[in-house]
Motif scaffolding. Structure first.
Motif, PDB file in Angstrom:
ATOM      1  N   ALA A 190       0.914  -1.343   0.034  1.00 18.05           N
ATOM      2  CA  ALA A 190      -0.005   0.136   0.108  1.00 18.05           C
ATOM      3  C   ALA A 190       0.855   1.326   0.023  1.00 18.05           C
ATOM      4  N   MET A 191       0.375   2.179  -0.611  1.00 17.30           N
ATOM      5  CA  MET A 191       1.359   3.247  -0.814  1.00 17.30           C
ATOM      6  C   MET A 191       0.486   4.789  -0.419  1.00 17.30           C
ATOM      7  N   GLY A 192       1.370   5.606  -0.006  1.00 20.39           N
ATOM      8  CA  GLY A 192       0.475   7.064   0.388  1.00 20.39           C
ATOM      9  C   GLY A 192       1.399   8.185   0.022  1.00 20.39           C
TER      10      GLY A 192
ATOM     11  N   TYR B 258      -0.051  -5.201   3.939  1.00 19.06           N
ATOM     12  CA  TYR B 258      -0.920  -4.301   4.769  1.00 19.06           C
ATOM     13  C   TYR B 258      -2.187  -4.288   4.538  1.00 19.06           C
ATOM     14  N   SER B 259      -2.980  -4.471   5.421  1.00 19.24           N
ATOM     15  CA  SER B 259      -4.321  -3.957   5.154  1.00 19.24           C
ATOM     16  C   SER B 259      -4.887  -3.291   6.596  1.00 19.24           C
ATOM     17  N   GLY B 260      -5.507  -2.093   6.297  1.00 23.94           N
ATOM     18  CA  GLY B 260      -5.936  -1.496   7.604  1.00 23.94           C
ATOM     19  C   GLY B 260      -6.064  -0.106   7.240  1.00 23.94           C
TER      20      GLY B 260
ATOM     21  N   VAL C 168       1.680   3.473   9.799  1.00 22.49           N
ATOM     22  CA  VAL C 168       1.500   2.393   9.052  1.00 22.49           C
ATOM     23  C   VAL C 168       2.776   2.085   8.023  1.00 22.49           C
ATOM     24  N   TYR C 169       3.604   3.345   7.672  1.00 21.02           N
ATOM     25  CA  TYR C 169       4.268   3.437   6.619  1.00 21.02           C
ATOM     26  C   TYR C 169       5.683   3.241   7.001  1.00 21.02           C
ATOM     27  N   ALA C 170       6.093   2.157   6.444  1.00 18.39           N
ATOM     28  CA  ALA C 170       7.748   1.746   6.751  1.00 18.39           C
ATOM     29  C   ALA C 170       8.767   2.240   6.054  1.00 18.39           C
ATOM     30  N   TYR C 171       8.655   3.059   4.812  1.00 21.34           N
ATOM     31  CA  TYR C 171       9.499   3.510   4.072  1.00 21.34           C
ATOM     32  C   TYR C 171       9.074   4.724   3.428  1.00 21.34           C
TER      33      TYR C 171
END
Length: 126
Positions: free
Chosen positions: A33-35, A103-105, A112-115
């Motif tokens: 997932a991306m943001g 990831y789903s949530g 939520v974001y690791a990178y």
């Protein structure tokens, strides 16, 4: 490990458009997932938009909904942020971020974001 590099920032007049790109390294991009987040001077970093692994689900901050569009091309390992009808208050450093694979949530919390990418400056003049 995922490395992210943003591009496409710049100076634009109010009402104009920009498209940000975020190129990701690695063979697992399609599982992440991306943001997009942004941070204006003197303010905390805030959520702008999120997209699930397939591109089938998208999420937006209220302040940008209807003006910004997030999309992704898994064949190119790239996520985009199309920004239309830009306002001076959109001025910020924009960051691309990737959640851990699978990831789903909720997409809204930064945790939520690791990178994270290094950011690209967007300046909107009035």
């Amino acid at each position: 490990q995922v490395q992210l590099v943003e591009s496409g920032g710049g100076l634009v007049q109010a009402g104009g458009s920009l498209r940000l790109s975020c190129a990701a390294s690695g063979r697992t991009f399609s599982s992440h997932a991306m943001g997009w987040f942004r941070q204006a001077p003197g303010k905390e970093r805030e959520f702008v938009a999120g997209i699930n692994w397939s591109g089938g689900s998208t999420y937006y901050a209220v302040s940008v909904k209807g003006r910004f569009t997030i999309s992704r091309d898994n064949a190119k390992n790239t996520v985009y942020l199309q920004m239309n009808s830009l306002k001076p208050e959109d001025t910020a450093v924009y960051y691309c971020a990737a959640a851990r694979g699978g990831y789903s949530g909720s997409y809204y919390p930064q945790s939520v974001y690791a990178y994270w990418g290094q950011g690209t400056q967007v300046t909107v003049s009035s």
